[in-house]
Design an enzyme around this catalytic site. Structure first.
Site, PDB file in Angstrom:
ATOM      1  N   SER A 105       0.810  -1.209   0.000  1.00  0.00           N
ATOM      2  CA  SER A 105       0.000   0.000   0.000  1.00  0.00           C
ATOM      3  C   SER A 105       0.849   1.268   0.000  1.00  0.00           C
ATOM      4  CB  SER A 105      -0.956  -0.045   1.199  1.00  0.00           C
ATOM      5  OG  SER A 105      -1.960   0.922   1.078  1.00  0.00           O
ATOM      6  N   LYS A 140      -0.590  -4.175  -3.428  1.00  0.00           N
ATOM      7  CA  LYS A 140      -1.899  -3.592  -3.092  1.00  0.00           C
ATOM      8  C   LYS A 140      -1.995  -2.218  -3.744  1.00  0.00           C
ATOM      9  CE  LYS A 140      -4.894  -2.165   0.713  1.00  0.00           C
ATOM     10  NZ  LYS A 140      -4.940  -0.723   0.404  1.00  0.00           N
TER      11      LYS A 140
END
Length: 521
Positions: free
Chosen positions: A410, A435
């Site tokens: 992320s 992600k």
């Protein structure tokens, strides 16, 4: 707890002022709506956006009416990073009470006579509305989202417990096919907030349940905290809190008892790890509750000899999460190491699961100059929106290596991509998690929180990260090797592991190459 809607990605806190270094032309539209509920003896009013007029829940039970208000949602425009923040985490509010702004609809569906289920029904409507207006996939995984609300409400109606009702909401969200869109309990959300804003009110103890005995033991104390000042140490056993014996007490319950408003006190009984089993080793300590700052940064200075025989200092910075304080803490750490004569850096993002996207972009600015693109977002309409710096000024231009692995996800991947694609850093390690989605975080009326995937992102070079990850420039083995390097560390426990970390060794080699080429970016 105040709503934390302006927060991004995996972790939340009130949105801090936007750095002027971000470009202003980029903007995103923001959907907003507020849900309100006024209780009456007979009629329940739930204000939700654009509820379909056909929604009639068939039931033999008497159906309460729900006054719903639909309107064309107000749009506000953010700029630069604010655009990303707003798109990824809008402040969901709608002003339905004004006749000039809203058109009322009346729909009917069965309202549970079980009070706790009735409350969850409201949470269901809140959840459904937020998904309807912000979820990144406008097809909702190729299903009729309005019909899904009707089905879930009917399934929830006969239930008698809140837990069972929440399970229905989770089931509805699962049909979206996105594991990152989820609802969490109020307790989980409170812990999530502390991890994101880096501050709590308590005594500075980290505790856990010892698996063999089931007893609560001290993992560590925050430096300078009330617990540390009282002489509590790692391995000590927590016996009582405010006179209550902790046998069989869950870790989370004990944590909540230790926390509290600043200025109050909590009394604990501690058994020293040196004399476990001896009653004489138990001492009672009264601890004041204070603001405890949790820094996601740990640092070390590594002194090593280059291939040409020179001694050089490398600053090692471990970033464990992207909390509100991450960028400020990192800037302070780098300035301190610069004053100590450090001339190259290793930024360790291994096993960093992410956090606030804004924090990741703020950290990128520490290392980059100019008008570089930091990340590209793709909204639910498929629009590509780059987020750029404006006249950025890095605080250091010394060589930089970034360590990544399969646990880097992320916001870690956003930062790694920004530094790599802008040729500021060499990536060493293993392919990252992959992600490539951004979540909003919204506190609901009952204290629970809804995570919604609201955007996708690509790296500055337009590489798709989702389910692919970022490949490092140089791989390293995971074995821990012996090394004769000199190291001076702030944390003594880190000495042996850092000296023997093969990825750190590879990173140092890459820094030597950069310095020999004179490629300090």
């Amino acid at each position: 707890m105040e709503p934390l809607c302006p927060n991004l990605d995996l972790k939340p806190a009130p949105f801090s002022p936007i750095s002027p270094r971000f470009s202003k032309p980029n903007s995103l539209s923001v959907h907003s709506h507020r849900f309100s509920c006024s209780d009456r003896r007979v009629t329940k009013k739930w204000r939700v956006p654009i509820v379909p007029s056909w929604f009639k829940a068939a039931s033999n039970a008497k159906a309460d009416e729900a006054q719903v208000c639909g309107q064309e949602l107000m749009r506000s425009v953010g700029k630069g990073l604010l655009a990303l923040a707003a798109a990824a985490a809008a402040n969901y509010s709608i002003f339905c009470d004004s006749p000039a702004m809203a058109e009322s609809l009346t729909v009917a569906f069965p309202v549970s006579r079980t009070t706790e289920v009735n409350s969850v029904q409201r949470t269901l409507v809140e959840t459904w509305g937020l998904i309807r207006e912000t979820f990144v996939d406008p097809t909702f995984n190729h299903q009729d989202w309005d019909l899904k609300l009707q089905q879930t409400m009917v399934e929830m109606f006969p239930l008698r417990s809140a837990d069972a009702a929440y399970t229905k909401i989770s089931g509805m969200l699962a049909t979206l096919g996105d594991p990152f869109t989820r609802i969490i309990s109020p307790k989980e959300y409170q812990s999530f907030r502390i991890g994101s804003n880096g501050n709590l009110q308590g005594v500075g103890l980290f505790i856990s349940t010892e698996p063999r005995t089931g007893h609560l033991v001290v993992l560590s104390c925050v430096e300078g905290s009330p617990a540390a000042r009282a002489g509590i140490h790692e391995g000590d056993e927590l016996v009582e809190i405010n006179g209550e014996n902790l046998d069989g007490v869950d870790t989370e319950v004990a944590v909540q008892k230790l926390r509290g408003r600043v200025g109050t006190t909590v009394t604990v009984k501690i058994q020293s790890s040196n004399d476990l089993g001896s009653d004489s080793s138990i001492q009672e300590v009264k601890l004041p509750r204070e603001y405890i700052k949790l820094s996601p940064i740990s640092t070390a200075t590594i002194t090593h000899r280059t291939s040409d025989g020179r001694l050089t200092k490398t600053g090692y910075v471990k970033l464990s999460a992207f909390s509100q304080t991450a960028a400020a803490d990192m800037e302070n750490a780098i300035n301190e190491m610069k004053s100590q004569g450090v001339h190259s850096y290793i930024l360790d993002l291994r096993n960093n699961p992410g956090g606030l996207v804004k924090a990741g972009l703020d950290v990128a600015q520490i290392w980059l100059d100019g008008d570089e693109t930091l990340v590209n977002t793709i909204d639910r309409e498929g629009n590509l929106l780059p987020i750029n710096m404006v006249n950025g000024h890095a605080i250091t231009h010394d060589p930089l290596v970034v360590l990544v692995n399969e646990g880097s996800a992320s916001a870690s991947e956003i930062l790694a991509g920004a530094l790599h694609d802008n040729r500021r850093a060499t990536l060493v390690g293993h392919r990252t998690f992959g992600k490539g989605k951004i979540q909003s975080v919204t506190e609901l009326h009952d204290g629970s929180a809804l995570f919604v995937t609201v955007a996708k992102y690509l790296s500055p070079a337009l590489h798709d990260i989702d389910q692919v990850g970022i490949a490092p420039d140089v791989q390293c083995t995971t074995e821990m090797l012996n090394s004769s390097k000199e190291s001076t560390l702030k944390e003594k426990s880190s000495v042996s592991s850092l000296e023997a970390d093969s990825c750190v060794l590879v990173a140092e080699h890459e820094l030597d190459i950069q310095e020999s080429k004179g490629t300090a970016s």
